[in-house]
Design a protein around this motif. Structure first.
Motif, mmCIF file in Angstrom:
data_model
loop_
_atom_site.group_PDB
_atom_site.id
_atom_site.type_symbol
_atom_site.label_atom_id
_atom_site.label_comp_id
_atom_site.label_asym_id
_atom_site.label_seq_id
_atom_site.Cartn_x
_atom_site.Cartn_y
_atom_site.Cartn_z
ATOM 1 N N GLU A 85 3.769 11.353 0.942
ATOM 2 C CA GLU A 85 3.238 10.071 0.495
ATOM 3 C C GLU A 85 1.711 10.048 0.577
ATOM 4 O OE1 GLU A 85 5.372 7.443 3.056
ATOM 5 O OE2 GLU A 85 6.970 7.131 1.578
ATOM 6 N N GLN A 86 1.146 10.694 1.577
ATOM 7 C CA GLN A 86 -0.312 10.776 1.678
ATOM 8 C C GLN A 86 -0.897 11.586 0.527
ATOM 9 O OE1 GLN A 86 -1.094 12.336 5.566
ATOM 10 N NE2 GLN A 86 -0.458 10.446 6.609
ATOM 11 N N ALA A 87 -0.203 12.648 0.144
ATOM 12 C CA ALA A 87 -0.652 13.433 -1.014
ATOM 13 C C ALA A 87 -0.565 12.588 -2.282
ATOM 14 C CB ALA A 87 0.175 14.700 -1.158
ATOM 15 N N GLY A 88 0.499 11.791 -2.393
ATOM 16 C CA GLY A 88 0.618 10.890 -3.536
ATOM 17 C C GLY A 88 -0.468 9.839 -3.548
ATOM 18 N N ALA A 89 -0.830 9.336 -2.365
ATOM 19 C CA ALA A 89 -1.911 8.354 -2.274
ATOM 20 C C ALA A 89 -3.235 8.973 -2.706
ATOM 21 C CB ALA A 89 -2.015 7.827 -0.846
ATOM 22 N N TYR A 90 -3.454 10.216 -2.317
ATOM 23 C CA TYR A 90 -4.681 10.903 -2.736
ATOM 24 C C TYR A 90 -4.709 11.069 -4.259
ATOM 25 C CZ TYR A 90 -8.222 14.510 -3.268
ATOM 26 O OH TYR A 90 -9.325 15.210 -3.669
ATOM 27 N N ALA A 91 -3.571 11.447 -4.834
ATOM 28 C CA ALA A 91 -3.510 11.647 -6.289
ATOM 29 C C ALA A 91 -3.636 10.324 -7.041
ATOM 30 C CB ALA A 91 -2.209 12.342 -6.669
ATOM 31 N N MET A 92 -3.088 9.248 -6.477
ATOM 32 C CA MET A 92 -3.080 7.965 -7.164
ATOM 33 C C MET A 92 -4.306 7.106 -6.862
ATOM 34 S SD MET A 92 -0.486 8.012 -9.082
ATOM 35 C CE MET A 92 -0.322 6.322 -9.600
ATOM 36 N N SER A 93 -5.212 7.572 -6.015
ATOM 37 C CA SER A 93 -6.400 6.776 -5.700
ATOM 38 C C SER A 93 -7.224 6.550 -6.968
ATOM 39 C CB SER A 93 -7.237 7.461 -4.623
ATOM 40 O OG SER A 93 -7.694 8.703 -5.091
ATOM 41 N N ALA A 94 -7.861 5.396 -7.003
ATOM 42 C CA ALA A 94 -8.637 5.020 -8.194
ATOM 43 C C ALA A 94 -9.940 5.806 -8.236
ATOM 44 C CB ALA A 94 -8.912 3.531 -8.173
ATOM 45 N N ASP A 95 -10.096 6.621 -9.246
ATOM 46 C CA ASP A 95 -11.311 7.390 -9.455
ATOM 47 C C ASP A 95 -12.039 6.817 -10.670
ATOM 48 O OD1 ASP A 95 -10.207 8.975 -11.871
ATOM 49 O OD2 ASP A 95 -8.760 9.379 -10.285
ATOM 50 N N PRO A 96 -13.256 7.256 -10.949
ATOM 51 C CA PRO A 96 -14.006 6.690 -12.084
ATOM 52 C C PRO A 96 -13.299 6.842 -13.440
ATOM 53 C CG PRO A 96 -15.477 7.941 -10.676
ATOM 54 C CD PRO A 96 -14.097 8.156 -10.148
ATOM 55 N N VAL A 97 -12.596 7.941 -13.637
ATOM 56 C CA VAL A 97 -11.881 8.138 -14.907
ATOM 57 C C VAL A 97 -10.767 7.115 -15.042
ATOM 58 C CG1 VAL A 97 -10.501 9.761 -16.254
ATOM 59 C CG2 VAL A 97 -12.449 10.591 -14.950
ATOM 60 N N THR A 98 -10.026 6.888 -13.957
ATOM 61 C CA THR A 98 -8.931 5.923 -13.973
ATOM 62 C C THR A 98 -9.457 4.514 -14.220
ATOM 63 O OG1 THR A 98 -7.716 7.305 -12.417
ATOM 64 C CG2 THR A 98 -6.975 5.052 -12.664
ATOM 65 N N VAL A 99 -10.556 4.165 -13.572
ATOM 66 C CA VAL A 99 -11.137 2.832 -13.754
ATOM 67 C C VAL A 99 -11.600 2.651 -15.195
ATOM 68 C CG1 VAL A 99 -13.039 1.336 -13.056
ATOM 69 C CG2 VAL A 99 -11.771 2.625 -11.333
ATOM 70 N N MET A 100 -12.222 3.688 -15.784
ATOM 71 C CA MET A 100 -12.671 3.600 -17.167
ATOM 72 C C MET A 100 -11.483 3.414 -18.120
ATOM 73 S SD MET A 100 -14.650 6.376 -19.538
ATOM 74 C CE MET A 100 -13.147 7.323 -19.680
ATOM 75 N N ILE A 101 -10.435 4.185 -17.914
ATOM 76 C CA ILE A 101 -9.246 4.068 -18.766
ATOM 77 C C ILE A 101 -8.615 2.695 -18.588
ATOM 78 C CG2 ILE A 101 -6.911 4.952 -19.139
ATOM 79 C CD1 ILE A 101 -8.025 7.747 -18.493
ATOM 80 N N SER A 102 -8.591 2.196 -17.352
ATOM 81 C CA SER A 102 -8.036 0.873 -17.082
ATOM 82 C C SER A 102 -8.819 -0.210 -17.816
ATOM 83 C CB SER A 102 -8.052 0.607 -15.580
ATOM 84 O OG SER A 102 -7.708 -0.714 -15.300
ATOM 85 N N GLU A 103 -10.136 -0.107 -17.808
ATOM 86 C CA GLU A 103 -10.960 -1.078 -18.527
ATOM 87 C C GLU A 103 -10.704 -1.016 -20.020
ATOM 88 O OE1 GLU A 103 -14.859 -0.011 -17.270
ATOM 89 O OE2 GLU A 103 -14.659 -1.009 -15.315
ATOM 90 N N GLN A 104 -10.536 0.185 -20.552
ATOM 91 C CA GLN A 104 -10.250 0.323 -21.987
ATOM 92 C C GLN A 104 -8.895 -0.291 -22.336
ATOM 93 O OE1 GLN A 104 -12.241 1.582 -24.417
ATOM 94 N NE2 GLN A 104 -13.831 1.677 -22.857
ATOM 95 N N ILE A 105 -7.895 -0.064 -21.491
ATOM 96 C CA ILE A 105 -6.563 -0.604 -21.747
ATOM 97 C C ILE A 105 -6.603 -2.123 -21.648
ATOM 98 C CG2 ILE A 105 -4.221 -0.773 -20.815
ATOM 99 C CD1 ILE A 105 -4.432 2.205 -20.118
ATOM 100 N N SER A 106 -7.322 -2.648 -20.648
ATOM 101 C CA SER A 106 -7.423 -4.110 -20.492
ATOM 102 C C SER A 106 -8.117 -4.748 -21.681
ATOM 103 C CB SER A 106 -8.181 -4.441 -19.211
ATOM 104 O OG SER A 106 -7.469 -4.005 -18.084
ATOM 105 N N SER A 107 -9.144 -4.100 -22.205
ATOM 106 C CA SER A 107 -9.855 -4.669 -23.351
ATOM 107 C C SER A 107 -9.004 -4.639 -24.613
ATOM 108 C CB SER A 107 -11.173 -3.935 -23.578
ATOM 109 O OG SER A 107 -10.934 -2.618 -24.008
ATOM 110 N N VAL A 108 -8.133 -3.641 -24.741
ATOM 111 C CA VAL A 108 -7.265 -3.563 -25.925
ATOM 112 C C VAL A 108 -6.145 -4.588 -25.829
ATOM 113 C CG1 VAL A 108 -5.594 -2.086 -27.099
ATOM 114 C CG2 VAL A 108 -7.789 -1.160 -26.421
ATOM 115 N N LEU A 109 -5.612 -4.801 -24.640
ATOM 116 C CA LEU A 109 -4.473 -5.710 -24.478
ATOM 117 C C LEU A 109 -4.881 -7.186 -24.512
ATOM 118 C CD1 LEU A 109 -2.365 -3.867 -21.766
ATOM 119 C CD2 LEU A 109 -1.995 -3.947 -24.225
ATOM 120 N N ARG A 110 -6.151 -7.480 -24.347
ATOM 121 C CA ARG A 110 -6.590 -8.905 -24.369
ATOM 122 C C ARG A 110 -6.843 -9.398 -25.736
ATOM 123 N NH1 ARG A 110 -10.534 -8.765 -19.170
ATOM 124 N NH2 ARG A 110 -8.895 -8.405 -17.717
#
Length: 110
Positions: A85-110
């Motif tokens: 689970e700790q390895a999964g937490a490390y892999a799933m932590s929010a990095d700059p690429v993930t945040v950028m993709i999240s912002e792009q997805i949020s802007s498309v869905l709004r």
């Protein structure tokens, strides 16, 4: 005669390689050349790159849908778990690429 024997050996070796498969290509002057097809397993670089891209898109989608606070709370709860689970937490932590993709997805869905 010695050079002729070397040349015949080289030509025969090339023909043996061509018998396993070949690719033809046309030269700039119109000459058709048979090239030996590479044999053996190749490393699937495209497949691995596609998996990484899909993983980052998945993380970005989760981050945009759950919200930053909920997402980070779940990652923190994973960090208190087992080694896997700790390895999964490390892999799933929010990095700059993930945040950028999240912002792009949020802007498309709004």
């Amino acid at each position: 005669m010695k050079d002729f024997g070397k040349r015949v050996k080289r030509i025969n070796k090339h023909h043996r390689k061509l018998s396993n498969g070949y690719i033809t290509s046309v030269n700039h002057d119109g000459l058709i050349i048979a090239k030996v097809r590479r044999s053996g397993p190749r490393f699937p670089w495209k497949g691995i790159a596609l998996c990484f891209a899909a993983f980052f898109v998945f993380k970005g989608f989760l981050l945009s849908q759950l919200g930053e606070t909920t997402y980070n709370e779940r990652v923190v709860s994973l960090q208190q778990g087992t080694v896997i689970e700790q390895a999964g937490a490390y892999a799933m932590s929010a990095d700059p690429v993930t945040v950028m993709i999240s912002e792009q997805i949020s802007s498309v869905l709004r």
